[in-house]
Design an enzyme around this catalytic site. Structure first.
Site, PDB file in Angstrom:
ATOM      1  N   GLY A 138      60.637 140.396  95.934  1.00  0.00           N
ATOM      2  CA  GLY A 138      60.832 141.143  94.700  1.00  0.00           C
ATOM      3  C   GLY A 138      60.126 140.464  93.537  1.00  0.00           C
ATOM      4  O   GLY A 138      59.600 141.125  92.638  1.00  0.00           O
ATOM      5  N   ALA A 139      60.107 139.111  93.539  1.00  0.00           N
ATOM      6  CA  ALA A 139      59.538 138.392  92.408  1.00  0.00           C
ATOM      7  C   ALA A 139      58.255 137.635  92.741  1.00  0.00           C
ATOM      8  O   ALA A 139      57.500 137.285  91.848  1.00  0.00           O
ATOM      9  CB  ALA A 139      60.575 137.434  91.823  1.00  0.00           C
ATOM     10  N   SER A 140      58.019 137.349  94.028  1.00  0.00           N
ATOM     11  CA  SER A 140      56.745 136.703  94.389  1.00  0.00           C
ATOM     12  C   SER A 140      56.264 137.221  95.732  1.00  0.00           C
ATOM     13  O   SER A 140      57.015 137.859  96.475  1.00  0.00           O
ATOM     14  CB  SER A 140      56.889 135.178  94.417  1.00  0.00           C
ATOM     15  OG  SER A 140      57.564 134.750  95.577  1.00  0.00           O
ATOM     16  N   THR A 141      54.990 136.948  96.019  1.00  0.00           N
ATOM     17  CA  THR A 141      54.409 137.370  97.289  1.00  0.00           C
ATOM     18  C   THR A 141      53.548 136.230  97.820  1.00  0.00           C
ATOM     19  O   THR A 141      52.926 135.503  97.036  1.00  0.00           O
ATOM     20  CB  THR A 141      53.638 138.700  97.136  1.00  0.00           C
ATOM     21  OG1 THR A 141      53.223 139.135  98.430  1.00  0.00           O
ATOM     22  CG2 THR A 141      52.409 138.585  96.250  1.00  0.00           C
ATOM     23  N   GLN A 142      53.546 136.055  99.154  1.00  0.00           N
ATOM     24  CA  GLN A 142      52.839 134.931  99.750  1.00  0.00           C
ATOM     25  C   GLN A 142      51.839 135.382 100.805  1.00  0.00           C
ATOM     26  O   GLN A 142      52.102 136.344 101.538  1.00  0.00           O
ATOM     27  CB  GLN A 142      53.807 133.972 100.452  1.00  0.00           C
ATOM     28  CG  GLN A 142      54.685 133.155  99.543  1.00  0.00           C
ATOM     29  CD  GLN A 142      55.771 133.959  98.868  1.00  0.00           C
ATOM     30  OE1 GLN A 142      55.878 134.000  97.645  1.00  0.00           O
ATOM     31  NE2 GLN A 142      56.567 134.649  99.643  1.00  0.00           N
TER      32      GLN A 142
ATOM     33  N   GLU B  13      57.510 128.316 100.775  1.00  0.00           N
ATOM     34  CA  GLU B  13      57.922 129.663 101.195  1.00  0.00           C
ATOM     35  C   GLU B  13      56.849 130.297 102.087  1.00  0.00           C
ATOM     36  O   GLU B  13      57.146 130.880 103.123  1.00  0.00           O
ATOM     37  CB  GLU B  13      58.157 130.514  99.945  1.00  0.00           C
ATOM     38  CG  GLU B  13      58.908 131.801 100.199  1.00  0.00           C
ATOM     39  CD  GLU B  13      59.146 132.581  98.907  1.00  0.00           C
ATOM     40  OE1 GLU B  13      58.732 132.118  97.820  1.00  0.00           O
ATOM     41  OE2 GLU B  13      59.732 133.672  98.998  1.00  0.00           O
TER      42      GLU B  13
HETATM   43  N1  LIG Z   1      65.714 148.390 102.768  1.00  0.00           N
HETATM   44  C1  LIG Z   1      64.877 148.094 101.804  1.00  0.00           C
HETATM   45  N2  LIG Z   1      63.996 149.005 101.348  1.00  0.00           N
HETATM   46  C2  LIG Z   1      63.144 148.682 100.371  1.00  0.00           C
HETATM   47  N3  LIG Z   1      63.066 147.501  99.767  1.00  0.00           N
HETATM   48  C3  LIG Z   1      63.922 146.576 100.181  1.00  0.00           C
HETATM   49  C4  LIG Z   1      64.860 146.801 101.211  1.00  0.00           C
HETATM   50  N4  LIG Z   1      65.576 145.670 101.386  1.00  0.00           N
HETATM   51  C5  LIG Z   1      65.080 144.769 100.509  1.00  0.00           C
HETATM   52  N5  LIG Z   1      64.100 145.314  99.776  1.00  0.00           N
HETATM   53  C6  LIG Z   1      63.281 144.695  98.733  1.00  0.00           C
HETATM   54  O1  LIG Z   1      62.619 143.572  99.289  1.00  0.00           O
HETATM   55  C7  LIG Z   1      62.420 142.604  98.271  1.00  0.00           C
HETATM   56  C8  LIG Z   1      63.022 141.312  98.769  1.00  0.00           C
HETATM   57  O2  LIG Z   1      62.728 140.327  97.859  1.00  0.00           O
HETATM   58  P1  LIG Z   1      63.592 138.983  97.730  1.00  0.00           P
HETATM   59  O3  LIG Z   1      63.505 138.261  99.003  1.00  0.00           O
HETATM   60  O4  LIG Z   1      64.954 139.291  97.232  1.00  0.00           O
HETATM   61  O5  LIG Z   1      62.810 138.282  96.568  1.00  0.00           O
HETATM   62  P2  LIG Z   1      61.868 136.977  96.511  1.00  0.00           P
HETATM   63  O6  LIG Z   1      61.405 136.706  97.910  1.00  0.00           O
HETATM   64  O7  LIG Z   1      60.731 137.354  95.606  1.00  0.00           O
HETATM   65  O8  LIG Z   1      62.730 135.908  95.941  1.00  0.00           O
HETATM   66  C9  LIG Z   1      63.104 143.140  97.013  1.00  0.00           C
HETATM   67  O9  LIG Z   1      62.145 143.776  96.215  1.00  0.00           O
HETATM   68  C10 LIG Z   1      64.084 144.160  97.570  1.00  0.00           C
HETATM   69  O10 LIG Z   1      64.352 145.199  96.643  1.00  0.00           O
HETATM   70 CA   LIG Z   2      62.095 136.724 100.018  1.00  0.00          CA
END
Ligand SMILES: Nc1ncnc2c1ncn2[C@@H]1O[C@H](COP(=O)(O)OP(=O)(O)O)[C@@H](O)[C@H]1O
Ligand SMILES: [Ca+2]
Length: 497
Positions: free
Chosen positions: A208-212, A168
């Site tokens: 939402g669940a991880s950061t890179q 990722e």
């Molecule tokens: N318009 C927005 N404003 C604020 N946060 C957003 C918006 N669109 C998406 N997000 C947030 O961005 C993050 C996207 O994470 P996501 O790609 O679903 O998870 P992961 O990459 O950890 O599997 C989530 O926390 C979601 O709530």
């Molecule tokens: Ca993502």
């Protein structure tokens, strides 16, 4: 006799040269036209099955130029309705169903003649990583349902899987540098050139669940577990990349809520410094402790309820986030990110995208806003009462509106104290797209799996490039005029016998 043959031979030679140059000119024009013929466009698609939601990205590129760089662009972005696929635990077939609307739109976009040749992938990220830790059978079931759904379309299905955190991070880095032509560039002289080393950017992705975090460090990566070796267009890169599972912004907030619940006096109302004053949220303990990112208390009644009551206290919010993120622990290595994870010092310019961008964009912050402006903007947003906010932004989703205060502070803690950008703030740019294409891991994933980025340098250029064509035509026209000029001179002043 001799005297009469010479001018005839010369005349014939000149006419022959003239004919040859005219033929060459015609051939050059025909070749140019064929190089410009619209080759059939090729397509490829990737579902980004994130923890919070799924999106379909459709890409296209000219069929004759697959070895070139900067050629693949985004044709379509389709947001799947509903939550991420990992939320379909009680209804796995629903995860497959949810993709159909976007697949139908892709069917209407990709010409019928190209559909069977269009590779289709699904990559699931941290939401499914967490679910597979909790219940592997369920996560496999969801993946098999999305597979079934994708296979029922004529596209060339190439797999639905959970991608690793390292993939990722690395594919997000590839996407940015591919779009910015950081790997290879087509020079004016018709040759492929390798841009200077400093033009490669680092990538910061907040989910939402991880950061890179991914970048090329100044020195070789010391921990093999975070080194990603790549060879692109004959050049080798060693990338530092790390994915922090449970440190996406939604799971981090869950950790904070769990911490507040565990450390508060046993009452049902808990003060929350990252929620706005006037905001109250009542939840069951089961909703806080439903993730492997938090440790359940003992004793624990999942049905017991607690109420978080917002206080909008920026200073306290920040200091609690620092505890959650654990910015101080670095016992094993000379340099760390956060939570005791090895990280060499950050190097070069960075793009911060996904939730980094959404948060800054909502707060009205420019891609390179100053540190002081960012801090004051987040603080004044957190100071607003919930009533004011709801009146000010009636159309923004309640969850987003509520979480921007936490997200703003969380971003600052991980960037400044976690990754140590304190003295490099101006190196980060908050971005969503490059060349009308969204920044994220999906493009890099597709480029890699379809071999659109070769590991060796492209040798031949398909078609004739403009500069080369102009030079050819100039030379031919010049030769044509020269021979005509000689013929005229010869006819006017030539020997008359
Ligand atoms: N318009 C927005 N404003 C604020 N946060 C957003 C918006 N669109 C998406 N997000 C947030 O961005 C993050 C996207 O994470 P996501 O790609 O679903 O998870 P992961 O990459 O950890 O599997 C989530 O926390 C979601 O709530
Ligand atoms: Ca993502």
């Amino acid at each position: 006799m001799k005297l009469q043959l010479k001018p005839v031979l010369l005349g014939v030679a000149l006419v022959a040269i003239t004919c040859m140059t005219i033929i060459a000119l015609i051939l050059a024009i025909v070749n140019r036209q064929s190089a410009e013929l619209p080759y059939s466009t090729q397509y490829g698609m990737v579902f980004d099955a994130g923890s919070s939601h799924t999106a379909l990205f459709l890409y296209q590129w000219p069929g004759n130029k697959e070895n070139n760089t900067g050629i693949v662009s985004q044709t379509l972005l389709c947001d799947v309705k509903g939550d991420g696929i990992s939320s379909y635990v009680t209804n796995p077939p629903g995860a497959g169903e949810s993709l159909r609307e976007c697949l139908d739109i892709a069917m209407a976009t990709v010409p019928a003649s190209q559909q069977r040749a269009t590779p289709a992938y699904l990559g699931a990220t941290a939401g499914m990583r967490l679910l597979s830790l909790q219940n592997k059978t369920l996560s496999d079931q969801i993946l098999s349902e999305v597979t079934k759904s994708m296979q029922s379309y004529p596209f060339d299905f190439r797999g639905a899987r959970i991608i690793t955190g390292m993939e990722e991070g690395a594919y997000g880095w590839i996407t940015i540098n591919y779009l910015l032509e950081g790997f290879i560039k087509y020079g004016f002289d018709g040759k492929w050139i390798h841009p200077k080393a400093g033009t490669i950017l680092g990538a910061l992705d907040l989910g939402g669940a991880s950061t890179q975090i991914s970048f090329i460090p100044r020195d070789p990566v010391k921990d093999p577990q975070s080194a990603f070796d790549l060879q692109l267009y004959s050049y080798r890169y060693q990338l530092y990349t790390h994915s922090y599972l449970c440190y996406g912004k939604d799971q981090a907030l869950k950790k904070l809520n769990a911490y507040l619940q565990k450390t508060s006096r046993p009452s049902s109302v808990i003060q929350h410094p990252c929620y706005h004053s006037g905001y109250n949220l009542t939840v069951k303990l089961g909703d806080i402790y439903d993730s492997p990112c938090v440790v359940k208390p003992t004793p624990y009644d999942p049905l017991a309820q607690v109420t978080f009551s917002g206080t909008g206290d920026s200073a306290l919010c920040m200091s609690l986030i620092e505890i959650i993120v654990n910015v101080t622990n670095c016992s094993l290595y000379p340099d760390c990110g956060f939570d005791g994870v090895y990280q060499p010092p950050v190097n070069g310019q960075f793009f911060a995208f996904s939730a980094y961008f959404y948060t800054f964009d909502f707060l009205g912050l420019a891609p390179k806003a100053s540190l002081s402006l960012v801090n004051s903007t987040i603080e004044s947003y957190c100071n607003k009462t919930w009533m004011t906010l709801v009146a000010e932004y009636p159309k923004v989703k309640e969850k987003y509106l509520r979480d921007y205060c936490f997200s703003g502070h969380y971003i600052m803690v991980i960037l400044l104290k976690g990754y140590k950008f304190e003295t490099n703030w101006d190196k980060i740019s908050f971005q969503k797209q490059v060349a009308d294409t969204d920044i994220g891991w999906t493009l890099g994933y597709m480029l890699n799996l379809t071999n659109l980025i070769p590991s060796s340098r492209p040798l031949v250029v398909t078609g004739v490039q403009t500069s080369q064509w102009a030079a050819e035509v100039f030379f031919i026209v010049f030769a044509l005029f020269l021979s005509l000029f000689i013929i005229i001179i010869f006819c006017v002043w030539g020997p008359t016998t």
